[in-house]
Design a protein around this motif. Sequence first.
Motif, PDB file in Angstrom:
ATOM      1  N   ALA A  62       3.315   3.649  -6.852  1.00  0.00           N
ATOM      2  CA  ALA A  62       2.310   3.678  -5.485  1.00  0.00           C
ATOM      3  C   ALA A  62       3.063   4.982  -4.538  1.00  0.00           C
ATOM      4  O   ALA A  62       4.245   5.152  -3.849  1.00  0.00           O
ATOM      5  CB  ALA A  62       2.917   2.410  -4.533  1.00  0.00           C
ATOM      6  N   THR A  64       1.556   6.399  -1.246  1.00  0.00           N
ATOM      7  CA  THR A  64       1.041   6.454   0.039  1.00  0.00           C
ATOM      8  C   THR A  64       0.693   7.007   1.245  1.00  0.00           C
ATOM      9  O   THR A  64       2.094   7.538   1.200  1.00  0.00           O
ATOM     10  CB  THR A  64       0.972   4.651   0.740  1.00  0.00           C
ATOM     11  N   LYS A  65      -0.454   7.832   1.766  1.00  0.00           N
ATOM     12  CA  LYS A  65      -0.024   8.458   2.714  1.00  0.00           C
ATOM     13  C   LYS A  65      -0.272   7.878   3.838  1.00  0.00           C
ATOM     14  O   LYS A  65      -1.507   6.583   4.284  1.00  0.00           O
ATOM     15  CB  LYS A  65      -1.536   9.274   3.135  1.00  0.00           C
ATOM     16  N   GLU A  66       0.727   7.002   4.617  1.00  0.00           N
ATOM     17  CA  GLU A  66       1.276   7.275   6.233  1.00  0.00           C
ATOM     18  C   GLU A  66      -0.166   7.317   7.562  1.00  0.00           C
ATOM     19  O   GLU A  66      -0.037   8.198   7.317  1.00  0.00           O
ATOM     20  CB  GLU A  66       2.584   6.365   6.382  1.00  0.00           C
ATOM     21  N   LYS A  67      -0.029   6.599   8.652  1.00  0.00           N
ATOM     22  CA  LYS A  67      -1.055   6.545   9.686  1.00  0.00           C
ATOM     23  C   LYS A  67      -0.105   8.365   9.629  1.00  0.00           C
ATOM     24  O   LYS A  67      -0.954   9.074  11.135  1.00  0.00           O
ATOM     25  CB  LYS A  67      -0.488   5.804  10.506  1.00  0.00           C
ATOM     26  N   LEU A  71       4.054  10.887   3.841  1.00  0.00           N
ATOM     27  CA  LEU A  71       3.831  10.411   1.784  1.00  0.00           C
ATOM     28  C   LEU A  71       4.773   9.824   1.921  1.00  0.00           C
ATOM     29  O   LEU A  71       5.949   9.629   1.600  1.00  0.00           O
ATOM     30  CB  LEU A  71       3.713  12.117   1.916  1.00  0.00           C
ATOM     31  N   GLU A  87      -2.004  12.241  -8.152  1.00  0.00           N
ATOM     32  CA  GLU A  87      -2.662  11.871  -6.271  1.00  0.00           C
ATOM     33  C   GLU A  87      -1.614  12.533  -5.298  1.00  0.00           C
ATOM     34  O   GLU A  87      -2.342  12.992  -4.626  1.00  0.00           O
ATOM     35  CB  GLU A  87      -2.071   9.910  -6.382  1.00  0.00           C
ATOM     36  N   ARG A 136      12.231   3.988  -2.419  1.00  0.00           N
ATOM     37  CA  ARG A 136      11.051   4.181  -2.230  1.00  0.00           C
ATOM     38  C   ARG A 136      11.464   5.577  -1.309  1.00  0.00           C
ATOM     39  O   ARG A 136      12.417   5.387  -0.830  1.00  0.00           O
ATOM     40  CB  ARG A 136      10.931   2.938  -1.071  1.00  0.00           C
ATOM     41  N   ARG A 138      10.450   8.257   1.081  1.00  0.00           N
ATOM     42  CA  ARG A 138       9.266   9.549   2.453  1.00  0.00           C
ATOM     43  C   ARG A 138       9.435  10.974   2.830  1.00  0.00           C
ATOM     44  O   ARG A 138      10.543  11.571   3.106  1.00  0.00           O
ATOM     45  CB  ARG A 138       9.635   8.531   3.904  1.00  0.00           C
TER      46      ARG A 138
END
Length: 183
Positions: A62, A64-67, A71, A87, A136, A138
């Motif tokens: 997965a 996802t680009k966070e606020k 990434l 992606e 995970r 980041r």
Amino acid sequence: MTRFRQALLDELQSRVVADPVPAKARHRLTRPRLAFGGALVAAAAAIATVLATSGGGGPAYAVTKEKDGTLAVAVNRPGDPGDANRELAVAVDDKVKILRPSAPEDCPVEDRGTRMKALPDTVWVRLGEASASVTRVRVRPESLPDGVVVVLVALTPLDGGKPAVQLDFYKAPGPKCVVAPTR
């Protein structure tokens, strides 16, 4: 009760006593039900096995680009990283890749890329979950200088637990393949 209903009841009771349903007929009715029930149980077990071994319907990775602009890449299960890499290529201009480890004979030395020994202080990468296996990662893409590629190697757990991620930094364009680490 009326006379008619009483007469009907008496006649029905006499017929049942005179001609009861044979015992074999009762068994014939239950065997197909048991077979059908057994087939349903077997089918449910087969479906559960397929879902458990395939990892379900969710994506293997997965992205996802966070606020805050970071990434996040999560490894749910080892699998084909093709979609996740597409992606990542769009999101961070090929500065982050996910690779599956290969056997040494399947990964020629010239395809293994150049691993970086030291990194600039500006690189911001954070490993998630303080556990035995990291699943995970980041990355703050703007912290990666030109010419640096972050490679996440998705490892299959030996004990059947959660997958793990090995993180390495390479000179661009990064490796085409990586050799499975020795454990």
